[in-house]
Design a protein around this motif. Structure first.
Motif, PDB file in Angstrom:
ATOM      1  N   GLN A 110      -2.798  11.212   4.332  1.00 41.46           N
ATOM      2  CA  GLN A 110      -3.256  11.430   2.964  1.00 41.46           C
ATOM      3  C   GLN A 110      -2.419  10.502   2.103  1.00 41.46           C
ATOM      4  OE1 GLN A 110      -5.866  13.328   1.559  1.00 41.46           O
ATOM      5  NE2 GLN A 110      -5.251  11.911  -0.024  1.00 41.46           N
TER       6      GLN A 110
ATOM      7  N   SER B  36      -0.629  13.383  -4.853  1.00 41.42           N
ATOM      8  CA  SER B  36       0.266  14.328  -4.172  1.00 41.42           C
ATOM      9  C   SER B  36       0.893  15.327  -5.146  1.00 41.42           C
ATOM     10  CB  SER B  36       1.366  13.587  -3.407  1.00 41.42           C
ATOM     11  OG  SER B  36       2.307  12.996  -4.278  1.00 41.42           O
TER      12      SER B  36
ATOM     13  N   PRO C  79      -0.601  19.097  -2.974  1.00 36.61           N
ATOM     14  CA  PRO C  79       0.416  18.977  -1.919  1.00 36.61           C
ATOM     15  C   PRO C  79      -0.089  19.390  -0.530  1.00 36.61           C
ATOM     16  CG  PRO C  79       0.943  20.785  -3.416  1.00 36.61           C
ATOM     17  CD  PRO C  79      -0.181  20.030  -4.030  1.00 36.61           C
TER      18      PRO C  79
ATOM     19  N   TYR D 225      -1.210  16.750   1.942  1.00 35.10           N
ATOM     20  CA  TYR D 225      -0.141  15.887   2.476  1.00 35.10           C
ATOM     21  C   TYR D 225       0.608  16.566   3.614  1.00 35.10           C
ATOM     22  CZ  TYR D 225      -1.217  12.862  -1.393  1.00 35.10           C
ATOM     23  OH  TYR D 225      -1.886  12.022  -2.239  1.00 35.10           O
TER      24      TYR D 225
ATOM     25  N   ASN E 291      -0.025  14.486   6.841  1.00 40.09           N
ATOM     26  CA  ASN E 291       1.137  13.619   7.063  1.00 40.09           C
ATOM     27  C   ASN E 291       2.274  14.280   7.836  1.00 40.09           C
ATOM     28  OD1 ASN E 291      -0.551  12.334   5.285  1.00 40.09           O
ATOM     29  ND2 ASN E 291       1.025  11.737   3.829  1.00 40.09           N
TER      30      ASN E 291
ATOM     31  N   SER F 116       8.267  11.409  -4.951  1.00 38.10           N
ATOM     32  CA  SER F 116       6.946  12.032  -4.837  1.00 38.10           C
ATOM     33  C   SER F 116       6.859  12.719  -3.484  1.00 38.10           C
ATOM     34  CB  SER F 116       5.837  10.975  -4.946  1.00 38.10           C
ATOM     35  OG  SER F 116       5.830  10.132  -3.800  1.00 38.10           O
TER      36      SER F 116
ATOM     37  N   TYR G  76       4.395  12.510  -1.484  1.00 33.18           N
ATOM     38  CA  TYR G  76       3.859  11.493  -0.559  1.00 33.18           C
ATOM     39  C   TYR G  76       5.017  10.742   0.109  1.00 33.18           C
ATOM     40  CZ  TYR G  76       1.785   7.109   1.040  1.00 33.18           C
ATOM     41  OH  TYR G  76       1.431   6.024   1.802  1.00 33.18           O
TER      42      TYR G  76
ATOM     43  N   THR H  63       6.874  12.825   2.650  1.00 28.82           N
ATOM     44  CA  THR H  63       6.194  12.982   3.940  1.00 28.82           C
ATOM     45  C   THR H  63       6.349  11.727   4.789  1.00 28.82           C
ATOM     46  OG1 THR H  63       4.000  12.215   3.140  1.00 28.82           O
ATOM     47  CG2 THR H  63       4.460  14.581   3.001  1.00 28.82           C
TER      48      THR H  63
END
Length: 363
Positions: free
Chosen positions: A104, A110, A114, A117, A121, A174, A176, A179
């Motif tokens: 993602q 993100s 959430p 992710y 991920n 973040s 993202y 992850t």
């Protein structure tokens, strides 16, 4: 090539997750062209994070190329979080090389989503690692090389530029980014415990034809074409290390063919066959210059009229949460180990994008 084991791609089964995605599709197209024998398995959930028609378009290009290629292509629609499906794919096809590009993506998304992710991920990547681990069961050769997508986002608000793989990356801004850093940690752990050769690639702002519509150059084009105003963050004081898609694919292809070497340390235990590289343009571009080049190329491709009022369609705004002011790759290690350097400048890359946009959207 230092401490690398050559991996011949021919006569192998290669699993590419996220293959109808932007990088994945271009990689599979290149493999279908370059390989003379073998099997490529494309795996993707075809979710609607952005217009699924674009994924279908890319998958169509893959299927068209596969029809003319001596290489066998199989597409499997599924979710990485579906462990039993992934295990089934590994048991049935026994991939020798795994390129995990499914994730993602997107920093801003993100913040509000959430769950997507964590599922893709974190859980999805864990399932990939587990499948790689069990590929060696019963004395099987197993996975020779796992290559996976990380991101320049792991550098967070790092003030030191260019970003080096030796920099500390413990302060993501973040989810993202968090992850992606987790992926690197998990891969290291699995490389150490189960001797899985793995290489992570930190991508820096990839762009080009049929790219992701959530990326700035694409969304800005769509807004300008619709007569809307584009927002330029941090009042234009941003620099990005833009990397053209063909350069990225060339880099990934080279990395796939050179796996970190397996060896034991003084304690008799595996030294993790693990590596991480930056893969970026190596020349950060000022966002305003990039936008000016994009606008010139959109006019040239006749996506926008010559007399388009660009100033009237620009709004300078503050920084977005989760964003960073500069990304700048130090890709020396990739050059030293794989002889690779990105070669395509933004003018050439944006020209190809503008021409594709005109054709695809029939402007």
């Amino acid at each position: 090539m230092k401490n690398k084991v050559h991996v011949d791609l021919n006569n192998k089964t290669i699993l590419v997750t996220g293959s109808p995605g932007f990088i994945g599709a271009n990689l599979v197209l290149r493999l279908l062209k370059e390989m003379s024998v073998g099997t490529i398995i494309s795996f993707d959930s075809m979710n609607n994070y952005y217009d699924p028609k674009l994924k279908e378009y890319r998958l169509g290009l893959i299927e068209e190329a596969a029809a003319k290629s001596p290489v066998k292509h199989i597409f499997i629609k599924g979710n990485l979080a579906d462990k039993s499906l992934l295990d089934e794919v590994f048991a049935k096809y026994k991939p020798a090389i795994v390129v995990n590009l499914a994730a993602q993506a997107g920093v801003r998304y993100s913040i509000d989503h959430p769950d997507a992710y964590i599922e893709s991920n974190i859980i999805g990547f864990y399932n990939i690692l587990e499948a790689c681990r069990h590929s060696y069961n019963n004395g099987n050769t197993g996975v020779e090389h796992l290559v996976y997508a990380s991101s320049s986002s792991v550098y967070g608000g790092n003030k030191k530029v260019p970003f080096s793989i030796d920099d500390k990356v413990d302060n993501p801004v973040s989810l993202y980014a968090a992850t992606k850093k987790s992926n690197e940690l998990l891969a290291h752990c699995y490389s150490k415990l189960y001797n899985i050769p793995s290489t992570g690639l930190r991508f820096f702002t990839v762009y080009g034809p049929a790219g992701r519509p959530d990326m700035f150059y694409f969304s800005a084009t769509q807004k300008l074409a619709a007569g809307k105003t584009i927002q330029i963050f941090n009042y234009g004081n941003c620099k990005r290390d833009f990397t053209y898609i063909n350069d990225i694919v060339e880099g990934v292809l080279r990395v796939m063919q050179g796996a970190p070497e397996k060896c034991n340390g003084e304690d008799g235990l595996p030294v993790p066959p693990y590596a991480v590289y930056n893969i970026g343009g190596g020349t950060p571009e000022n966002l305003l210059d990039y936008i000016s080049t994009l606008q010139e190329e959109l006019v040239r491709a006749k996506v926008l009229p010559v007399d388009y009022d660009f100033e009237g369609h620009r709004e300078l705004v503050g920084m977005q949460p989760g964003d960073v002011p500069i990304t700048y790759a130090d890709s020396k290690a990739l050059e030293e180990d794989y002889g690779f350097r990105p070669a395509i400048n933004i003018r050439e890359g944006l020209r190809k994008f503008a021409e594709w946009y005109k054709k695809y959207y029939k402007v």
